[in-house]
Design a protein around this motif. Structure first.
Motif, PDB file in Angstrom:
ATOM      1  N   SER A   1      25.241  10.034  -5.350  1.00 44.80           N
ATOM      2  CA  SER A   1      24.987   8.748  -5.996  1.00 44.80           C
ATOM      3  C   SER A   1      24.062   8.967  -7.187  1.00 44.80           C
ATOM      4  CB  SER A   1      24.328   7.759  -5.030  1.00 44.80           C
ATOM      5  OG  SER A   1      25.153   7.491  -3.935  1.00 44.80           O
ATOM      6  N   ARG A   2      24.398   8.301  -8.288  1.00 41.23           N
ATOM      7  CA  ARG A   2      23.553   8.334  -9.489  1.00 41.23           C
ATOM      8  C   ARG A   2      23.323   6.891  -9.926  1.00 41.23           C
ATOM      9  NH1 ARG A   2      20.094   8.536 -12.794  1.00 41.23           N
ATOM     10  NH2 ARG A   2      19.950   9.898 -14.644  1.00 41.23           N
ATOM     11  N   ASN A   3      22.035   6.528 -10.091  1.00 40.59           N
ATOM     12  CA  ASN A   3      21.683   5.155 -10.434  1.00 40.59           C
ATOM     13  C   ASN A   3      20.830   5.121 -11.704  1.00 40.59           C
ATOM     14  OD1 ASN A   3      22.723   3.886  -7.889  1.00 40.59           O
ATOM     15  ND2 ASN A   3      21.131   5.157  -6.969  1.00 40.59           N
ATOM     16  N   TRP A   4      21.071   4.078 -12.511  1.00 40.86           N
ATOM     17  CA  TRP A   4      20.264   3.813 -13.693  1.00 40.86           C
ATOM     18  C   TRP A   4      19.838   2.343 -13.663  1.00 40.86           C
ATOM     19  CZ3 TRP A   4      24.968   6.203 -13.697  1.00 40.86           C
ATOM     20  CH2 TRP A   4      25.038   7.535 -14.176  1.00 40.86           C
ATOM     21  N   SER A   5      18.701   2.038 -14.246  1.00 41.76           N
ATOM     22  CA  SER A   5      18.295   0.640 -14.363  1.00 41.76           C
ATOM     23  C   SER A   5      17.289   0.499 -15.485  1.00 41.76           C
ATOM     24  CB  SER A   5      17.710   0.117 -13.058  1.00 41.76           C
ATOM     25  OG  SER A   5      16.553   0.832 -12.690  1.00 41.76           O
ATOM     26  N   SER A   6      17.133  -0.731 -15.976  1.00 47.38           N
ATOM     27  CA  SER A   6      16.158  -1.005 -17.030  1.00 47.38           C
ATOM     28  C   SER A   6      15.671  -2.435 -16.891  1.00 47.38           C
ATOM     29  CB  SER A   6      16.780  -0.792 -18.421  1.00 47.38           C
ATOM     30  OG  SER A   6      17.875  -1.672 -18.605  1.00 47.38           O
ATOM     31  N   VAL A   7      14.393  -2.653 -17.237  1.00 44.32           N
ATOM     32  CA  VAL A   7      13.774  -3.975 -17.220  1.00 44.32           C
ATOM     33  C   VAL A   7      13.476  -4.352 -18.665  1.00 44.32           C
ATOM     34  CG1 VAL A   7      11.810  -5.330 -16.410  1.00 44.32           C
ATOM     35  CG2 VAL A   7      12.776  -3.538 -14.952  1.00 44.32           C
ATOM     36  N   ASP A   8      14.046  -5.480 -19.128  1.00 42.45           N
ATOM     37  CA  ASP A   8      13.940  -5.846 -20.540  1.00 42.45           C
ATOM     38  C   ASP A   8      12.493  -6.042 -20.993  1.00 42.45           C
ATOM     39  OD1 ASP A   8      16.648  -5.759 -20.483  1.00 42.45           O
ATOM     40  OD2 ASP A   8      17.001  -7.894 -20.816  1.00 42.45           O
ATOM     41  N   ALA A   9      11.642  -6.595 -20.116  1.00 43.52           N
ATOM     42  CA  ALA A   9      10.267  -6.928 -20.516  1.00 43.52           C
ATOM     43  C   ALA A   9       9.340  -5.725 -20.519  1.00 43.52           C
ATOM     44  CB  ALA A   9       9.703  -8.009 -19.589  1.00 43.52           C
TER      45      ALA A   9
END
Length: 723
Positions: A599-607
């Motif tokens: 499993s490979r996960n990416w994420s980002s928080v705009d603030a």
């Protein structure tokens, strides 16, 4: 390949059009209806029915995506906690954890409530610990990657539904006794299972007793730097932690089959657990000022128990429709005793804090489901899911007035779902669920607060079996899910730390929190080429609004952490899985079963400015590899799990880091006779622990705090006897 891709594009376009035009809301039906048996003698009829049962695979055949783990797989390694079982499943990771147990179960690498954990389709009450649930009382585990209308859509990352034992074996009498042992760790267990059939009635009873005793050292280091990068503070702490955890699970079940074919089932579950622990912390300062309490002693006593019972009535109608009604009740008690002693730099005791708290949880639930085959190719279901739960709590701290608190949560959901077999190769699941929650909190130290939220969740899933192939298929899903803030996050009550700092802040709830809302997309390709042989690849995306993070601020006197809504976040992931017997590739191969997942996960928080502005310390990469081998009376195998940690930027001032983790396990099962067998397992063979670091940086400087957690090697042996 181009022809196959062309058909896939047509399938997705047609599925989207059907979702927009259909008036029905749908669900994943269970097993497809069996074909009428052909006239034959009794022996041939038995072969025909058995073949039909084995041919059905919920993961392959259900339109709604679901992974089902059966009881044999659950108990394979002789685990004493369901948390240890879950960490081997594809796409699931467990964060944290130590010799004392624990750890947060995550799908798509996401914790903090994004992964929904259900017990028999319902949320467990406050105070219940997955660590106290024995694998032996579980019939199966269902992993739902996409939301289903039948269950709560508080499942942004996905849902893990743990089903307690329902299967009845005539004349079953089974006892298991075992012990686990490691450095500073001992864990005896016992499990009793009884079941039988008496005419139209059947019963089962499972009892499990669990005890864990541990002792461990947890060193930590804290450093401070001024704006120019000069070292202005350095401290080393040594924590000597010891404790014991005990639990008992009782699960009685009664089934009645009435003369008209109706069934009535009574199932109850009792869980009682106790934790007692002591922690001695000594802090040595080599640079800068000493903390307020260089030496501290903590004592914690937690007592939790709850009783849950359900009464279920299933009535079948002549038209093939079915009415399924269930009512239930929950009663739970929680108690906590915390004693803290602090000694100043001169060695004098200047802190003696004692906090006693206790609470009572009560609740009633009601669910109903009406399902009917409708017209050709449709399986329509409508239903409801509602409940009322209350919590009374009081907290007494020495020298301060008693704090009283009570909360009430009312929830109601209505849903409809329809599984439509458009063609023999193409099926569509349409569902819609409305879910409303009202929470009221009141206390004598804060103002009464009431929050109301509701979410409308349209759901769409489709399964398309590619033409020109026997076993290739694709899935696609569009879902709307959410995460409501828990009661603890809403209460504006302050929980103070001993050595208050930016990396050890107080905690306070926020009554203005809003639910997080998510739009989800899932797509997958599956290839089945033999019995038990699977290759799959999947991709997912979640766009989350009203993202909640824990912010840290200084209120003029102390550092405080509190949850706040902070704009939008996005998470994406890919997952690869393979499982197959080696004989499916080489006919003369030994009886080896292989499994692997990545499993490979990416994420980002705009603030939050990047880089590393990931969601809630999301696990970026995880992989598992397992093998099982059977030779006569011996079954053996092993499992290796790897997951990365890495840096996370939580806000403009906060960040964290966690090291990678590697876990290797092996097991062996020797059957002496049909009645007796011995199971032996060794976990964490590499003896690996992990290190976690928290950082706070602003215009006044930077503070880093890192903590090391050890991981003992544990040997477990269990004797299993039938009588």
């Amino acid at each position: 390949m181009s022809s196959r891709q062309h058909h896939l594009r047509l399938a997705v376009i047609a599925a989207a059009l059907s979702a927009a035009m259909s008036a029905h809301a749908q669900q994943a039906a269970s097993a497809p209806a069996e074909k009428p048996a052909k006239p034959a003698d009794e022996k041939m009829q038995q072969v025909e029915v058995r073949g039909s049962t084995e041919a059905y695979n919920p993961r392959r055949d259900d339109t709604a995506s679901k992974i089902v783990v059966n009881h044999d797989e659950i108990v394979k390694y002789g685990d004493t906690s369901v948390v240890d079982v879950l960490k081997r499943l594809p796409g699931i990771t467990v964060s944290g954890g130590s010799a004392r147990g624990g750890g947060e179960v995550r799908m798509r690498g996401l914790g903090a409530g994004y992964t929904q954990i259900l017990l028999n389709g319902e949320a467990a009450p406050a105070g219940f610990s997955l660590d106290s649930l024995a694998p032996d009382v579980i019939e199966r585990i269902e992993v739902l990657r996409s939301a289903s209308a039948e269950f709560s859509t508080q499942s942004i990352a996905g849902t893990i539904n743990i089903i307690l034992k329902k299967a009845i074996k005539k004349g079953q009498r089974e006892l298991k006794a075992g012990v686990g042992k490691g450095a500073g760790f001992v864990n005896p267990t016992a499990n009793l299972q009884l079941s039988d059939k008496l005419g139209q009635m059947s019963y089962s009873f499972t009892a499990n007793v669990f005890h864990r005793k541990y002792e461990q050292d947890t060193p930590s280091e804290q450093e401070g730097f001024d704006p120019a990068g000069r070292l202005v503070m350095q401290r080393n702490s040594q924590s000597r932690d010891n404790g014991q955890f005990s639990a008992i699970n009782l699960s009685p079940r009664l089934n009645w089959t009435l003369a008209n074919g109706d069934t009535i089932t009574s199932q109850s579950f009792v869980n009682v657990n106790r934790y007692r622990g002591n922690d001695n912390v000594a802090t040595f300062t080599t640079v800068g000022p000493q903390p307020a309490y260089p030496r501290a002693w903590f004592h914690n006593l937690n007592e939790n128990e709850f009783f849950r019972t359900d009464l279920n009535w299933v009535h079948k109608l002549e038209t093939g429709a079915k009415l399924d009604l269930k009512v239930g009740g929950v009663v739970g008690g929680l108690g906590n005793e915390q004693r803290r002693l602090g000694f100043n730099p001169a060695g004098a005791q200047t802190l003696d804090s004692e906090v006693l708290s206790k609470g009572t949880d009560r609740g009633v639930t009601s669910t109903g489901k009406f399902s009917t085959p409708m017209f050709e190719g449709h399986a329509l279901s409508v239903g409801w899911d509602g409940g009322i739960s209350t919590r009374d709590d009081q907290r007494a701290e020495r020298g301060l007035p008693v704090e009283l608190f009570d909360a009430r949560v009312d929830r109601f959901a209505a849903y409809a779902q329809d599984e439509w077999n458009i063609t023999p190769r193409w099926s569509v699941y349409l569902g819609a669920r409305w879910e409303g929650i009202r929470t009221r909190t009141a206390g004598n130290t804060f103002d009464t607060a009431e929050t109301t939220s509701s979410v409308w969740s349209p759901l769409f899933q489709t399964l398309y079996k590619l033409p020109g192939t026997k076993s290739d298929q694709v899935r696609f899903a569009v879902t709307r899910t959410y995460k409501a803030p828990n009661t603890q996050s809403l209460i504006p009550r302050r929980f103070k730390s001993v050595n208050n700092s930016s990396t050890e802040p107080d905690f306070q709830g926020n009554p203005d929190l809003k639910p997080e809302l998510a739009l989800g997309l899932d797509a997958s390709y599956e290839h089945y080429w033999g019995e038990g042989a699977l290759l799959s690849a999947s991709a997912s995306m979640r766009r989350i609004d009203n993202f909640t993070r824990n912010g840290v601020l200084f209120d003029g006197e102390r550092w405080v952490q509190l949850p706040v809504n902070d704009g939008r976040a996005t998470t994406r992931g890919i997952e690869l899985e393979a499982k197959f017997p080696l004989k499916s590739l080489i006919a003369t191969a030994p009886a080896l079963d292989l499994r692997a997942s990545v499993s490979r996960n990416w994420s980002s928080v705009d603030a939050v400015p990047g880089p590393n502005n990931r969601l809630n310390a999301q696990t970026p990469f995880s992989a598992t590899l397992g093998v099982d081998y059977k030779l006569g009376a011996l079954t053996t195998g092993g499992s290796f799990a790897f997951k990365t940690g890495g840096p996370v930027r939580i806000s403009t001032t906060q960040s964290s880091y966690q090291t990678a983790r590697r876990e290797l396990e092996v097991y062996g099962l020797w059957k002496f006779s049909p009645q007796n067998q011995l199971r032996v397992a060794v976990s964490n063979i590499l003896g690996q622990g992990y290190e976690a670091q928290n950082t706070y940086a602003d215009q006044f400087g930077t503070v880093n705090r890192s903590t090391s957690y050890k991981g003992p090697v544990v040997l477990r042996a269990t004797m299993e006897m039938k009588f």
